[in-house]
Structures are given as C-alpha cells and as structure tokens.
Design an enzyme around this catalytic site. Structure first.
Site, short mmCIF file in Angstrom:
data_model
loop_
_atom_site.label_atom_id
_atom_site.label_comp_id
_atom_site.label_asym_id
_atom_site.label_seq_id
_atom_site.Cartn_x
_atom_site.Cartn_y
_atom_site.Cartn_z
N ARG A 188 0.83 -1.22 0.00
CA ARG A 188 0.00 0.00 0.00
C ARG A 188 0.86 1.27 0.00
O ARG A 188 0.54 2.24 -0.67
CB ARG A 188 -0.95 -0.01 1.19
CG ARG A 188 -2.03 -1.07 1.05
CD ARG A 188 -3.02 -0.93 2.15
NE ARG A 188 -4.04 -1.95 2.12
CZ ARG A 188 -5.06 -1.98 2.97
NH1 ARG A 188 -5.18 -1.05 3.88
NH2 ARG A 188 -5.94 -2.94 2.91
N ASP A 200 -16.13 8.97 9.11
CA ASP A 200 -15.03 8.02 8.95
C ASP A 200 -13.74 8.80 9.04
O ASP A 200 -13.72 10.02 8.83
CB ASP A 200 -15.13 7.29 7.60
CG ASP A 200 -14.36 5.97 7.58
OD1 ASP A 200 -14.98 4.91 7.71
OD2 ASP A 200 -13.10 6.02 7.46
C1 LIG Z 1 -14.14 -2.46 7.70
S1 LIG Z 1 -14.77 -0.84 7.60
C2 LIG Z 1 -16.34 -1.03 8.40
C3 LIG Z 1 -17.44 -0.32 7.66
C4 LIG Z 1 -18.85 -0.49 8.23
N1 LIG Z 1 -18.93 0.01 9.59
C5 LIG Z 1 -19.28 -1.93 8.18
O1 LIG Z 1 -19.38 -2.59 9.23
O2 LIG Z 1 -19.55 -2.43 7.10
C6 LIG Z 1 -13.79 -0.02 8.86
C7 LIG Z 1 -13.79 1.51 8.70
O3 LIG Z 1 -13.23 2.06 9.89
C8 LIG Z 1 -12.53 3.23 9.53
N2 LIG Z 1 -11.57 3.59 10.61
C9 LIG Z 1 -10.40 2.98 10.93
N3 LIG Z 1 -9.81 3.62 11.96
C10 LIG Z 1 -10.64 4.65 12.29
C11 LIG Z 1 -10.57 5.68 13.28
N4 LIG Z 1 -9.53 5.81 14.12
N5 LIG Z 1 -11.60 6.58 13.34
C12 LIG Z 1 -12.66 6.48 12.49
N6 LIG Z 1 -12.76 5.53 11.53
C13 LIG Z 1 -11.77 4.63 11.44
C14 LIG Z 1 -11.85 2.85 8.21
O4 LIG Z 1 -11.48 3.98 7.46
C15 LIG Z 1 -12.93 2.00 7.53
O5 LIG Z 1 -13.69 2.75 6.63
#
Ligand SMILES: C[S@@+](CC[C@H](N)C(=O)[O-])C[C@H]1O[C@@H](n2cnc3c(N)ncnc32)[C@H](O)[C@@H]1O
Length: 284
Positions: A44, A145
C-alpha cells in the site's frame, strides 16, 4: 516472507521502517498492525512512494514526520481497510426497525461512526424510510469516517450495479437511480435518501468529537477489530455519554464487549445498551 522475495521488492523496507509506520498509524488512528500485515503495508505504501517520487521508505517516513499534511492524509487513507456492504449483518437492521418504532422523541438521531463508502448509513436510512413509510422519516443520520477517500464516495453515493445485487428489486427501484450512457453500470442513491445523511470526517481516537446532539443509536461496526483493548475501552467510554440512556449501540459480530461490561451490556444479537439501563430492567 523469504529473503529472496524481499530482495525482489522495488523499495527496501526494513523492519525498522515497518516499526516506525506501525507506531505512526497507531498513535494517530489507534490502528494496531500485527506482524502479519507487513506485506500489506509495503504494497500500500509503495504506491505512495511511486506517487510522490520518493525513493526510499526512510525518506518517505521523514517526509511525513516533517508535517506534510496532504501526504499524511494519503498515508492514513492507505492504511485503513474499508470492506463493507449494504445491510451487512442484516439482523441489526431488523433490530433497528423495531427500535425506531418505539422511539418517541423527534428527530431520532443515529450515528454510523465508521461509515466507510456509505453502504452502512444508507442501509440505516433505507430502514428508516421503510419503517415510517416515506422519505420524510423523522430520522437524522450522521456518517463519519477517518478516511477522507471513502468519505467522498459516501457523499457521492454512486455505486457499481454489482454492489446493489444483494438488494431486492424493490429496494433498488425505490432508493437508487440507474445511470445511463457514460454512467451505465452505476447507480446513484436518490437525493431524498442522501438528504437524510450528514457526512463529516472523524477520527475515533481524536480527543474531542463534534457531536452535540444526544444519539438514539450508534453503529460502531467492524472498526474496533483494528484497535487494541485499551483503545476500544477509551472510545466506548467516550461514546457512552453521547448515547441516550435507552439508546442502542451496534457492534460487529466479532466485537463482543466482555471487556467493557462496566459500560455496556448485551441487549440483542451484538446490540448493546447502557450497563445501568439493563440493570434497571429496561427492555425494548
Ligand atoms: C471495515 S470498515 C467497516 C465499515 C462499516 N462500519 C461496516 O461494518 O460495514 C472499517 C472503517 O473504519 C474506519 N476507521 C479505521 N480507523 C478509524 C478511526 N480511528 N476513526 C474512524 N474511523 C476509522 C476505516 O477507514 C474504515 O472505513
């Protein structure tokens, strides 16, 4: 990873570089990367080295540390995992529908706290419209997000038709506009549905969050898995006072809150309520 394979890499990536990256993303976003993620991190970030023309990981790390905010954003965006789907863990949306029916105060305020590309908040909005029977449902949805790239997609609300396959034809028709010409193969969320959702960037690790309204429900799904237990506890401690005393917190299926039983208690399938609400015997 074998030494032979490592030497075939385009850029040298030492264990020290990996350690530095690990610390930087952990300190900034709480994301705890295991040893097994080394290849993922390399591939990445190698894209970022190519994009910036920087020739070594050491230089790239120094560049970030010098405070180049645009590249910081790209660095963070590169290291998040954004897998999501419409009506993922469908049982939560059945619980949400029943919960919405019981709410008396208006508007009902919901928060998708790791909204990724928008499938989650739009599934919440679709559930609200279906529950109240029209697009004027008294429901407000916040979607946030950390990752600014996915947030843009969330705001645009444009998806390849492939992504809509799991939705019934009725939902596809009611909630999306299909593209034609250059936009064929794409579908856009109807403006009425989009209008129910307000988007903003939010790092769950930030010391303060710009949320003032008491929340009826919080979706915090499939993001806690990236954090260690102390970070999870810190975030849950901050979420608790934002959630109304009879509100609901939805977690991903692998994110049981045994370690936070002082804060939240199981109320339905991976749906939680305030620990005190449960002790007082309140039920839906
Ligand atoms: C796997 S996705 C989950 C999406 C959705 N909630 C679902 O369950 O389908 C995880 C998301 O968490 C976000 N994320 C990771 N670390 C974070 C943080 N410190 N604060 C806010 N969002 C975060 C990532 O950018 C990503 O879009």
């Amino acid at each position: 990873m074998t030494a032979a394979f490592r030497s075939e890499r385009e850029f040298h990536f030492s264990s020290r570089d990996f350690e530095e990256v690990r610390k930087m993303i952990y300190d900034h976003a709480g994301i705890a990367l295991s040893d097994a993620k080394e290849d993922m991190v390399y591939s990445r970030l190698a894209r970022r080295l190519r994009a910036t023309g920087i020739r070594t990981f050491k230089e790239y790390i120094d560049y970030l540390k010098a405070g180049h905010t645009e590249e910081w954003e790209a660095f963070v965006n590169s290291l998040t995992t954004n897998l999501t789907d419409f009506f993922r863990e469908n049982h939560h949306f059945n619980i949400l529908r029943d919960f919405l029916r019981t709410r008396q105060e208006r508007p009902i305020v919901l928060w998708s706290s790791a909204a990724s590309t928008g499938e989650e908040p739009y599934s919440m909005a679709m559930t609200a419209v279906e529950t109240f029977g029209n697009f004027n449902a008294p429901v407000k949805i916040f979607a946030s997000d950390l990752d600014t790239n996915v947030l843009k997609k969330c705001q645009e609300g444009v998806y390849p038709l492939e992504r809509l396959k799991k939705l019934s034809p009725d939902r596809q028709q009611r909630f999306f506009l299909k593209g034609a010409g250059e936009r064929s193969g794409l579908a856009k969320v109807r403006p009425e549905l989009r209008a129910m959702v307000e988007f903003f960037q939010l790092n769950l690790l930030a010391p303060t969050w710009p949320i003032r309204q008491p929340l009826d429900a919080i979706f915090c799904r499939n993001v806690m898995i990236y954090f260690d237990k102390p970070t999870q506890h810190k975030i849950l401690t901050k979420m608790k006072p934002l959630l109304k005393p009879d509100g609901l917190l939805f977690m991903g299926h692998s994110e049981a809150l045994y370690h936070a039983s002082d804060l939240f208690r199981l109320r339905g399938q991976t749906a939680y309520e305030h620990a005190e609400a449960a002790k007082a015997g309140k039920r839906m």
